[in-house]
Design a protein around this motif. Structure first.
Motif, PDB file in Angstrom:
ATOM      1  N   MET A   1       0.840  -1.179   0.000  1.00  0.00           N
ATOM      2  CA  MET A   1       0.000   0.000   0.000  1.00  0.00           C
ATOM      3  C   MET A   1       0.884   1.241   0.000  1.00  0.00           C
ATOM      4  N   GLU A   2       0.911   1.957  -1.064  1.00  0.00           N
ATOM      5  CA  GLU A   2       1.808   3.089  -1.191  1.00  0.00           C
ATOM      6  C   GLU A   2       1.167   4.383  -0.712  1.00  0.00           C
ATOM      7  N   ASN A   3      -0.150   4.506  -0.821  1.00  0.00           N
ATOM      8  CA  ASN A   3      -0.772   5.757  -0.410  1.00  0.00           C
ATOM      9  C   ASN A   3      -0.817   5.844   1.106  1.00  0.00           C
ATOM     10  N   SER A   4      -1.029   7.049   1.617  1.00  0.00           N
ATOM     11  CA  SER A   4      -0.992   7.292   3.058  1.00  0.00           C
ATOM     12  C   SER A   4      -2.378   7.545   3.638  1.00  0.00           C
ATOM     13  N   GLU A   5      -3.409   7.166   2.912  1.00  0.00           N
ATOM     14  CA  GLU A   5      -4.758   7.372   3.417  1.00  0.00           C
ATOM     15  C   GLU A   5      -4.991   6.483   4.643  1.00  0.00           C
ATOM     16  N   LYS A   6      -5.709   7.024   5.619  1.00  0.00           N
ATOM     17  CA  LYS A   6      -5.962   6.299   6.859  1.00  0.00           C
ATOM     18  C   LYS A   6      -6.897   5.129   6.590  1.00  0.00           C
ATOM     19  N   LEU A   7      -6.592   3.996   7.193  1.00  0.00           N
ATOM     20  CA  LEU A   7      -7.425   2.805   7.025  1.00  0.00           C
ATOM     21  C   LEU A   7      -8.745   3.000   7.766  1.00  0.00           C
ATOM     22  N   THR A   8      -9.807   2.414   7.235  1.00  0.00           N
ATOM     23  CA  THR A   8     -11.141   2.723   7.776  1.00  0.00           C
ATOM     24  C   THR A   8     -11.778   1.596   8.582  1.00  0.00           C
ATOM     25  N   ASN A   9     -11.305   0.351   8.422  1.00  0.00           N
ATOM     26  CA  ASN A   9     -11.936  -0.736   9.171  1.00  0.00           C
ATOM     27  C   ASN A   9     -10.910  -1.816   9.514  1.00  0.00           C
ATOM     28  N   SER A  10     -11.339  -2.742  10.379  1.00  0.00           N
ATOM     29  CA  SER A  10     -10.424  -3.788  10.876  1.00  0.00           C
ATOM     30  C   SER A  10      -9.924  -4.690   9.757  1.00  0.00           C
ATOM     31  N   LYS A  11     -10.771  -4.945   8.768  1.00  0.00           N
ATOM     32  CA  LYS A  11     -10.346  -5.804   7.660  1.00  0.00           C
ATOM     33  C   LYS A  11      -9.154  -5.191   6.930  1.00  0.00           C
ATOM     34  N   GLU A  12      -9.252  -3.879   6.696  1.00  0.00           N
ATOM     35  CA  GLU A  12      -8.153  -3.185   6.023  1.00  0.00           C
ATOM     36  C   GLU A  12      -6.904  -3.159   6.906  1.00  0.00           C
TER      37      GLU A  12
ATOM     38  N   LYS B   1      -3.639   3.403  17.372  1.00  0.00           N
ATOM     39  CA  LYS B   1      -3.573   2.340  18.369  1.00  0.00           C
ATOM     40  C   LYS B   1      -4.946   1.717  18.606  1.00  0.00           C
ATOM     41  N   THR B   2      -5.956   2.556  18.592  1.00  0.00           N
ATOM     42  CA  THR B   2      -7.322   2.042  18.790  1.00  0.00           C
ATOM     43  C   THR B   2      -7.697   1.070  17.686  1.00  0.00           C
ATOM     44  N   GLN B   3      -7.352   1.425  16.440  1.00  0.00           N
ATOM     45  CA  GLN B   3      -7.641   0.531  15.313  1.00  0.00           C
ATOM     46  C   GLN B   3      -6.853  -0.762  15.427  1.00  0.00           C
ATOM     47  N   LEU B   4      -5.601  -0.653  15.870  1.00  0.00           N
ATOM     48  CA  LEU B   4      -4.771  -1.847  16.020  1.00  0.00           C
ATOM     49  C   LEU B   4      -5.366  -2.789  17.070  1.00  0.00           C
ATOM     50  N   ARG B   5      -5.800  -2.213  18.211  1.00  0.00           N
ATOM     51  CA  ARG B   5      -6.353  -3.035  19.287  1.00  0.00           C
ATOM     52  C   ARG B   5      -7.632  -3.754  18.805  1.00  0.00           C
ATOM     53  N   THR B   6      -8.502  -3.010  18.111  1.00  0.00           N
ATOM     54  CA  THR B   6      -9.750  -3.597  17.609  1.00  0.00           C
ATOM     55  C   THR B   6      -9.463  -4.686  16.574  1.00  0.00           C
ATOM     56  N   ALA B   7      -8.521  -4.418  15.660  1.00  0.00           N
ATOM     57  CA  ALA B   7      -8.178  -5.381  14.611  1.00  0.00           C
ATOM     58  C   ALA B   7      -7.562  -6.646  15.201  1.00  0.00           C
ATOM     59  N   LEU B   8      -6.686  -6.486  16.218  1.00  0.00           N
ATOM     60  CA  LEU B   8      -6.078  -7.656  16.857  1.00  0.00           C
ATOM     61  C   LEU B   8      -7.123  -8.512  17.570  1.00  0.00           C
ATOM     62  N   ARG B   9      -8.100  -7.844  18.198  1.00  0.00           N
ATOM     63  CA  ARG B   9      -9.162  -8.584  18.886  1.00  0.00           C
ATOM     64  C   ARG B   9      -9.967  -9.409  17.876  1.00  0.00           C
ATOM     65  N   GLN B  10     -10.242  -8.810  16.722  1.00  0.00           N
ATOM     66  CA  GLN B  10     -10.983  -9.533  15.680  1.00  0.00           C
ATOM     67  C   GLN B  10     -10.137 -10.675  15.107  1.00  0.00           C
ATOM     68  N   TYR B  11      -8.859 -10.412  14.920  1.00  0.00           N
ATOM     69  CA  TYR B  11      -7.939 -11.412  14.339  1.00  0.00           C
ATOM     70  C   TYR B  11      -7.823 -12.637  15.250  1.00  0.00           C
ATOM     71  N   THR B  12      -7.631 -12.398  16.549  1.00  0.00           N
ATOM     72  CA  THR B  12      -7.413 -13.508  17.479  1.00  0.00           C
ATOM     73  C   THR B  12      -8.700 -14.243  17.884  1.00  0.00           C
ATOM     74  N   SER B  13      -9.860 -13.682  17.498  1.00  0.00           N
ATOM     75  CA  SER B  13     -11.120 -14.376  17.795  1.00  0.00           C
ATOM     76  C   SER B  13     -11.675 -15.097  16.563  1.00  0.00           C
ATOM     77  N   SER B  14     -10.947 -14.980  15.441  1.00  0.00           N
ATOM     78  CA  SER B  14     -11.403 -15.649  14.206  1.00  0.00           C
ATOM     79  C   SER B  14     -11.203 -17.157  14.317  1.00  0.00           C
ATOM     80  N   TRP B  15     -12.012 -17.903  13.573  1.00  0.00           N
ATOM     81  CA  TRP B  15     -11.929 -19.362  13.617  1.00  0.00           C
ATOM     82  C   TRP B  15     -10.557 -19.857  13.161  1.00  0.00           C
ATOM     83  N   ARG B  16     -10.012 -19.251  12.128  1.00  0.00           N
ATOM     84  CA  ARG B  16      -8.737 -19.732  11.599  1.00  0.00           C
ATOM     85  C   ARG B  16      -7.604 -19.514  12.605  1.00  0.00           C
ATOM     86  N   TYR B  17      -7.704 -18.441  13.417  1.00  0.00           N
ATOM     87  CA  TYR B  17      -6.677 -18.222  14.450  1.00  0.00           C
ATOM     88  C   TYR B  17      -6.854 -19.234  15.583  1.00  0.00           C
TER      89      TYR B  17
END
Length: 212
Positions: A1-12, A54-70
Motif C-alpha cells: 500500500m503506497e498511499n498514506s490514506e488512513k485505514l477505515t476498518n479492521s479488515k483493512e 492504536k485504537t484501530q490496532l487493538r480492535t483489529a487484533l481482537r478480531q484477528y485472534t477471535s477468528s476461527w482460523r486463528y
C-alpha cells in the motif's frame, strides 16, 4: 500500500499489518499463535504510521485472534511468534483449551443464529402461503345464474271462421283474449253462437270470436 490514506476498518488494518509483517500475520489459511504482548510491540513499530491508530490496532487484533482460523491454529505443540516470525513461548495446555472452548462457543452462536434465521424465513414463507390461501378462499365465486333456454312452442296460427263454416258440430277455437280454447258449436242464434268447451261447459260468444 503506497498511499498514506488512513485505514477505515479492521479488515483493512489486518490486511495492512499482514503486508507489513507477513511472517507473523496472514489473511488466508490457518493463522499462527501470536506472542503475548504483541500489541505493544506492534504499536511501537507503527507509532509513526499515519495509516493506523492504536485504537484501530487493538480492535483489529481482537478480531484477528477471535477468528476461527486463528483459534484453529492455537493447538498443542504450536509456538507463538513475534512480528518477525521468530518462535517464542510454546502454547500452554490452558491456552489451548481456552481456544477450543472459544471456537466451540463461536460456532454454536453461528449455528443458533442460522437456525433462528431459517425459522424466521420459514415462518415468513408460511405466513405468505397462508395469506395466499386466504385470498384464494375469499375470492368470490361466479354466482351468475345460468340461464336456460326455454323451448318456446311456435305460436298457433288461426283465422276467423267464414259464414259458411259457422255450423252446429263444427270444432272451433274460441278466442278468449289470453289464448284460444278448443270447443264445439252446439247452437247458432241470430247474434251469437253457443259452444261447448272440452271441459263440458257451454258459453255464448260472438261469431267473430270463433277461429278455425
Amino acid at each position: 500500500m503506497e498511499n498514506s490514506e488512513k485505514l477505515t476498518n479492521s479488515k483493512e488494518v489486518i490486511a495492512y499489518i499482514a503486508e507489513r509483517f507477513p511472517k507473523c500475520f496472514t489473511v488466508e489459511g490457518e493463522a499462527k499463535p501470536l506472542k503475548i504482548g504483541i500489541f505493544q510491540e506492534l504499536a511501537e513499530r507503527l507509532n509513526e504510521d499515519p495509516k493506523v491508530s492504536k485504537t484501530q490496532l487493538r480492535t483489529a487484533l481482537r478480531q484477528y485472534t477471535s477468528s476461527w482460523r486463528y483459534l484453529h491454529g492455537v493447538k498443542a505443540g504450536a509456538s507463538r511468534v513475534d512480528l518477525d516470525g521468530n518462535e517464542c513461548d510454546v502454547l500452554t495446555e490452558e491456552h489451548v483449551e481456552h481456544a477450543k472452548q472459544a471456537l466451540a462457543e463461536s460456532k454454536a452462536k453461528v449455528r443458533a443464529r442460522r437456525k433462528e434465521q431459517a425459522e424466521a424465513k420459514a415462518a415468513k414463507n408460511g405466513e405468505g402461503k397462508a395469506k395466499k390461501v386466504r385470498a384464494k378462499a375469499a375470492k368470490p365465486k361466479n354466482t351468475k345464474p345460468k340461464t336456460t333456454k326455454l323451448n318456446k312452442k311456435p305460436a298457433e296460427t288461426t283465422r276467423a271462421l267464414t259464414a259458411d263454416e259457422v255450423k252446429v258440430g263444427k270444432d272451433v277455437s274460441v278466442n278468449m283474449g289470453s289464448g284460444n280454447m278448443p270447443a264445439t258449436i252446439v247452437e247458432i242464434n241470430k247474434d251469437d253462437v253457443r259452444v261447448r268447451l272440452n271441459n263440458g261447459l257451454t258459453m255464448v260468444v260472438k261469431a267473430e270470436h270463433l277461429r278455425s
